[in-house]
Design an enzyme around this catalytic site. Structure first.
Site, mmCIF file in Angstrom:
data_model
loop_
_atom_site.group_PDB
_atom_site.id
_atom_site.type_symbol
_atom_site.label_atom_id
_atom_site.label_comp_id
_atom_site.label_asym_id
_atom_site.label_seq_id
_atom_site.Cartn_x
_atom_site.Cartn_y
_atom_site.Cartn_z
ATOM 1 N N THR A 120 0.831 -1.219 0.000
ATOM 2 C CA THR A 120 0.000 0.000 0.000
ATOM 3 C C THR A 120 0.860 1.262 0.000
ATOM 4 O O THR A 120 0.584 2.209 -0.732
ATOM 5 C CB THR A 120 -0.935 0.021 1.227
ATOM 6 N N THR A 121 1.914 1.259 0.800
ATOM 7 C CA THR A 121 2.790 2.441 0.860
ATOM 8 C C THR A 121 3.468 2.678 -0.483
ATOM 9 O O THR A 121 3.525 3.809 -0.972
ATOM 10 C CB THR A 121 3.843 2.268 1.974
ATOM 11 N N ASP A 170 -1.107 -8.410 6.231
ATOM 12 C CA ASP A 170 -0.300 -8.223 5.027
ATOM 13 C C ASP A 170 0.344 -9.533 4.605
ATOM 14 O O ASP A 170 0.369 -9.900 3.426
ATOM 15 C CB ASP A 170 0.791 -7.172 5.265
#
Length: 562
Positions: A98-99, A390
């Protein structure tokens, strides 16, 4: 907004509306997008830092998970929210990256800003970015490494990579083994539904004490103290009904003229309940999970037969129990048959973290499992859970796709190099956009180096040199600062994490670039993200006074554009 019609102005928008047009709108949206990327940039990589987020109620979240940070920040700016959607899509699709996706979005906008100032049209940029994204996908598929989905050791390395840099890193060896076992347990013909992996958090103990229960933990207690605490070799019945006397559909009134009639009425209800419990006992059930309530008298009969019963079991738990034990949920207890029962080696009520829960374990072929995560404090356990989410996502995707890429900025460096070569074959001004896309991708290895306290220029030069020499898997070791073979080191991530990140980042950036008019029905004063983020790059305050938008500042003061 007013349009001249003869000598009279024609008012189209209401007095409360605000409008920003042309380059001001583009600059405003680009500044917002860059500010979002800047907010999460320092969290990237194994040496990324954490953010502390405090909401209006005083609740504290400490995390470096990109999507969690952006959700908790309560962002109001519409363009910024489009970048947040990139993170949410990435989280939903693959669970990790996501980052990276957000950073790439912000960098695409930053590169586009420079080209817009050179009078390259936004549509041309969008077209070039799309071409570059498509080519990038083909390159990634070309350099992807095929893996055997049965290779547990390799899968554990993938799980550990997803946890690196997060709160769970100290215990990543233990946790990655649990994650892989959990995913392999619930895999069904190559398809993994991570909903069948329930995560239970327990505050107390060390992270290393986390464990995997190959079965289901139900957050309930047995309904009566007279029932057994544990049942060995359990035959499990699942009822989507209540063990209670059914109420009539319409309002009824019963006139009782003498006490015998009342007793007869009560005896009849009691007999109905006894028949329900007998139906369970006759088919051999000794553990019962009920969707609805259980009458006190029914509890008495169940205890007499030595049956362990749980009431008000959630539909999610019923589904998990069905997958774990092989039981078939039955809507009416009178229809139950022996074939509907599931089996478990042990069903017991145990204490976990000070709470009593029902453990359903020793299942022959557990298709539903439970991860018990432990940690010293609530904040630690919450961050471990985010790391596990994750990790579960990347192992699931790897099992389904069977293809991985090296980590440490290796694929981005390779893409940047190949896309620069590809740009030469692209005609027109789109070539500049493709080159900008290539430059954008290097933000990932550059940020990894910066967050690790390394010289980003030296690291990038070393990476480029190795990739020019054909070392496709050469990536940056954030701990030593050396460029090493990431595949040999076991630092790998699923192909889909990268392809999804690039595609969604490109789509968001091109959509934002194509906006040349922002018309708001009311006050659009977006929340301030970071007073320093992007403020220097924002517009200086041309028509419409959008210069007051340093970073994510509000969109107020735009009345001059009306």
């Amino acid at each position: 907004m007013a349009q001249q019609m003869g000598n009279q102005p024609l008012i189209v928008l209401s007095d409360d509306s605000q409008r920003t047009s042309g380059k001001d709108a583009q600059s405003m949206n680009i500044t917002a997008g860059k500010a979002v990327a800047e907010a999460v940039r320092t969290t990237l990589g194994p040496k990324g830092m954490d953010k502390m987020l405090v909401d209006s109620s005083g609740n504290v979240v400490v995390t470096n998970d990109g999507v969690t940070i952006l959700k908790e920040m309560d962002i109001e700016h519409p363009a910024a929210n489009m970048i947040v959607e990139v993170a949410e899509t990435q989280e939903n699709e693959v669970g990790d990256g996501t980052t990276s996706a957000v950073i790439v979005s912000g960098e695409l906008l930053k590169e586009a800003e420079e080209l817009l100032e050179q009078d390259i049209h936004a549509t041309t940029l969008a077209q070039g970015y799309r071409e570059a994204s498509q080519q990038a996908r083909e390159i990634l598929e070309d350099i992807a490494i095929d893996i055997d989905s049965e290779d547990t050791e390799y899968l554990e390395k993938i799980a550990a990579t997803a946890m690196t840099g997060k709160g769970a890193e100290n215990a990543k060896d233990v946790l990655s083994e649990l994650v892989v076992r959990a995913v392999q347990s619930v895999a069904d013909d190559g398809v993994v539904d991570t909903d069948n992996i329930k995560v239970e958090k327990v505050t107390g103990g060390a992270i290393e004490n986390s464990e995997l229960v190959e079965g289901v933990i139900v957050d309930k207690e047995r309904v009566s103290e007279n029932m057994p605490f544990a049942v060995e070799d359990a035959n499990v019945a699942l009822l989507g009904d209540a063990l209670e006397v059914q109420e009539t559909e319409i309002d009824t009134e019963v006139n009782v003229t003498d006490p015998d009639q009342l007793q007869e009425f009560l005896d009849q209800e009691e007999q109905q309940l006894e028949e329900m419990v007998d139906a369970l006992h006759d088919v051999g059930a000794n553990v019962v999970f009920v969707d609805g309530g259980i009458d006190d008298m029914a509890q008495h009969y169940l205890a007499q037969h030595g049956i362990l019963a749980v009431r008000r079991t959630s539909s999610d738990d019923i589904s998990r129990l069905a997958r774990a034990t092989g039981a078939t949920p039955v809507s009416n207890v009178k229809d139950i048959e022996a074939d509907d029962l599931g089996h478990a080696g042990n069903v017991a009520q145990k204490d976990i973290g000070g709470d009593e829960r029902i453990f359903v374990e020793d299942v022959a072929d557990a298709k539903s499992v439970t991860l018990i995560l432990r940690g010293g404090t609530e904040h630690v356990v919450d961050e471990v859970e985010r790391a596990i989410d994750d990790s579960l996502g990347v192992v699931r995707v790897t099992l389904e796709d069977g293809q991985v890429l090296p980590g440490g900025g290796a694929p981005e460096t390779e893409l940047a190099m190949r896309l620069r070569d590809y740009a030469d074959s692209v005609g027109g001004r789109e070539q500049l956009a493709v080159e900008a896309f290539a430059d954008t991708l290097e933000v990932i290895p550059r940020t990894l180096a910066e967050n690790a306290g390394l010289d980003s220029i030296d690291s990038l030069v070393d990476l480029r040199s190795q990739h020019d020499g054909g070392a496709t898997a050469a990536g940056l070791d954030a701990y030593t600062g050396e460029v090493i073979d990431m595949d040999d080191e076991g630092v790998v991530e699923p192909l889909r994490v990268k392809t999804q990140a690039l595609e969604s980042a490109t789509e968001a950036a091109t959509m934002i670039l194509r906006i040349d008019d922002v018309i708001a029905a009311g006050d659009l004063a977006g929340g301030q993200i970071d007073s320093d983020s992007g403020g220097d790059d924002g517009p200086a305050g041309g028509p419409g006074g959008a210069g007051g938008m340093g970073g994510m500042g509000g969109m107020g003061g735009m009345g001059g554009a009306m």
